[in-house]
Design an enzyme around this catalytic site. Sequence first.
Site, PDB file in Angstrom:
ATOM      1  N   CYS A   1       0.840  -1.198   0.000  1.00  0.00           N
ATOM      2  CA  CYS A   1       0.000   0.000   0.000  1.00  0.00           C
ATOM      3  C   CYS A   1       0.872   1.244   0.000  1.00  0.00           C
ATOM      4  CB  CYS A   1      -0.935   0.007   1.213  1.00  0.00           C
ATOM      5  SG  CYS A   1      -0.062   0.278   2.769  1.00  0.00           S
TER       6      CYS A   1
ATOM      7  N   CYS B   1       3.600   1.655   2.553  1.00  0.00           N
ATOM      8  CA  CYS B   1       4.850   0.946   2.232  1.00  0.00           C
ATOM      9  C   CYS B   1       5.755   1.812   1.367  1.00  0.00           C
ATOM     10  CB  CYS B   1       4.555  -0.361   1.490  1.00  0.00           C
ATOM     11  SG  CYS B   1       3.612  -1.559   2.428  1.00  0.00           S
TER      12      CYS B   1
ATOM     13  N   ASP C   1       7.626  29.258 -31.309  1.00  0.00           N
ATOM     14  CA  ASP C   1       8.663  29.613 -32.279  1.00  0.00           C
ATOM     15  C   ASP C   1       8.001  29.645 -33.658  1.00  0.00           C
ATOM     16  OD1 ASP C   1      11.249  29.930 -33.461  1.00  0.00           O
ATOM     17  OD2 ASP C   1      11.205  27.805 -33.970  1.00  0.00           O
TER      18      ASP C   1
ATOM     19  N   ASP D   1      11.664  23.728 -31.679  1.00  0.00           N
ATOM     20  CA  ASP D   1      12.213  22.499 -32.256  1.00  0.00           C
ATOM     21  C   ASP D   1      13.194  21.789 -31.337  1.00  0.00           C
ATOM     22  OD1 ASP D   1      14.493  24.025 -32.386  1.00  0.00           O
ATOM     23  OD2 ASP D   1      14.433  24.292 -34.555  1.00  0.00           O
TER      24      ASP D   1
ATOM     25  N   ASP E   1      16.037  26.478 -29.898  1.00  0.00           N
ATOM     26  CA  ASP E   1      15.240  27.076 -28.829  1.00  0.00           C
ATOM     27  C   ASP E   1      15.552  26.489 -27.456  1.00  0.00           C
ATOM     28  OD1 ASP E   1      13.665  28.643 -30.695  1.00  0.00           O
ATOM     29  OD2 ASP E   1      12.781  26.751 -31.300  1.00  0.00           O
TER      30      ASP E   1
END
Length: 739
Positions: free
Chosen positions: A12, A15, A430, A630, A634
């Site tokens: 769970c 844990c 861009d 791209d 950038d």
Amino acid sequence: MSEHYNVTGMSCAACSARVERVVKKVQGVESCSVSLLTNSMIVEGSASSQDIIAAVEKAGYGASLVTKSKESASQKDEDINKDERTLKLRLISSLIFLAVLIYFSMGRNMFNFPLPEFFVNNNIAVGIVQLLLSAIIMVINQKFFISGFTSLIHFAPNMDTLVAMGASASFLWSVFVLFMMTETGNNFKTSDFYFESAGMILTLITVGKMLEAKSKGRTTDALKSLMKLAPKTATILQNGHEITVPIEKVQKGNIFIVKPGENIPVDGVIIEGITAVNESALTGESVPVDKTVGDFVSAATVNQSGFIKCEAARVGEDTTLSQIIKMVSDAASTKAPVSKTADKVCGIFVPSVILIAIIVVAAWFLMGKSFGVALSYGIAVLVISCPCALGLATPVAIMVGNGVGAKNGILFKTAESLEQTGKIKIAALDKTGTITRGEPEVTDIITNERVNQEDLIDCAYSLELKSEHPFAKAIVNFAKEKNLITHDIKNFQALPGNGLVGTLADDDIELTGGSVKFISEKFNVNEKILNASQKFAEDGKTPLLFAKGEKVLGVIAVADVIKSDSSKAVKELQNMGIKVVMMTGDNERTAKAIGKMAGVNEVIAGVSPNGKENEIRKLQEHGSVAMVGDGINDAPALTRANVGIAIGAGTDIAIDSADVVLMKNNLSDVPAAIKLSRATLRNIHQNLFWAFIYNVIGIPLAAGLYGLKLDPMFGAAAMSLSSFCVVTNALRLNLIKLK
């Protein structure tokens, strides 16, 4: 450096919270993220794997370093199937013995079901049968007790601890009642037994675990389907012979062949042949893409038509498919910021529930209830509480959301990026390659008086064929489509910033081409051509004038045209309440023309790649910003933005600067990614609400605060269904329509 581990023994969220805490305490660990959904862990830092594994084992769990081999992935899948088979066997066995137990307990007490003569008026014999049956069910489901009490010994109680304590309390109280029945004059009856509660609690929780395992398996279907796409063999050329080898044996530089209908085994470059490739497995795009010599092909895509020969460029873990699998898997193993509150609650949840259960038993006993009744309230509190629902609320939605994204060519690198994408207020786009196609094209042709259009194109083609300029490529491609024949040029000169000059080899006539300013200085350009050139420039196009001898033939406009879906994508972003800004290094006139066609809210022109980062900083003063580019030029802006989105990166998805990678070169995938992020975040909020409200209502109900007495069996049923409901709700994300 980050390393991946498989973690065993977790049941769970308590844990996973425990494992996370102990690993973070190891010297050299910078960060740790544990996923309950995938039973995996990502650790960053300089700590050794031995120290990390030792810390996990000391906490009562198991850990192993993940290898990068494909065998390990398939082995893990086999282990999951084996666990499901074991769970199914446990459930069937438990149900068989539980049916008999219920017949002897509830069937006899509530419905007067007939029993063999020996058991009539023999309560002790009935009690012994119930004891044996419930003990068998407890042995079948011993995993709950081993895990639960081991965790308790390590002072890190988990969900199994709650189940084990609830079942043990029911069983031990019933054993006590059975012994008391051996005394003459005792007031105990068979209705005071809770043997059936012990068996029912374990069986119902196992039902819940089975449903949860099935549902969790469906959340990883997208990842499994990606893994199945990986080709197993490749046909390579060796000494002129075709040899079929396992995919692991293919090395970079090997020449491999792919026949029509076959999967491409590894990433490579075509060196011979022409074909059409179905790339839908990677990009979600169903239309085949034409490929020829020099084009890149990716592993797991399908060669649909021609025979091709390729040189292997990326193999093993470096292929596009492997990178996608890694990205989806990593995103599932990381945690979204929204889960932090739930993680903190999970860390103290189980100890708090145990304390509440003890207080409830004591309170009801002091208020005059018998110890058996008081104990039943405490057991109900233990078995209705569910930390699993809290722990699964976020990761299951993240996994399903990532799977939906992967199917549509949208890849989120982390859970955080999946969450943050839906929160953006400003999208900075861009221009080149994002809004526009990134390759100039011929858009308009205006000829002078008594000049044939073919003569103009022929002159431009002959000159531009010798040029390396991007505009030259546009004119050459246009002329080739018209099937025009070029003429030999001698004395060719490229005059940077001005134009081109050359002489026809056949008749020594000079050809000239270039900007309006350059041609106007050399020749007399009439008003028609000048006006057309000015109009083209205002529309963001570049006018190129050409002359033959002393006569100006006309003007050809070249421009980087916007993609067919750009204006629609921009409009969709605006309809989502997002301001759209276009950033470009182009001059302001060209930028504004493109911006007007695309329909953006604002245009920022004349900025360098580094300048874009400063513009992103300014935009962030007004809200969360996504930069779409791209991923190469950038990079600074993508890194600076709250969310960096790399578009059209199908052949190079490992872009470090981006948070989100869009496999297709379509701007329409940006609003699709935001829509998916928002839907996932909404689903997480629904899951967290359900998980919190379930426990907020359920625990007081089980404690009897609403004036009702909840049977522990109903509490166990509610607990088993809570996690199933959370996982099922997350699976609804598969129904979302992104476009």
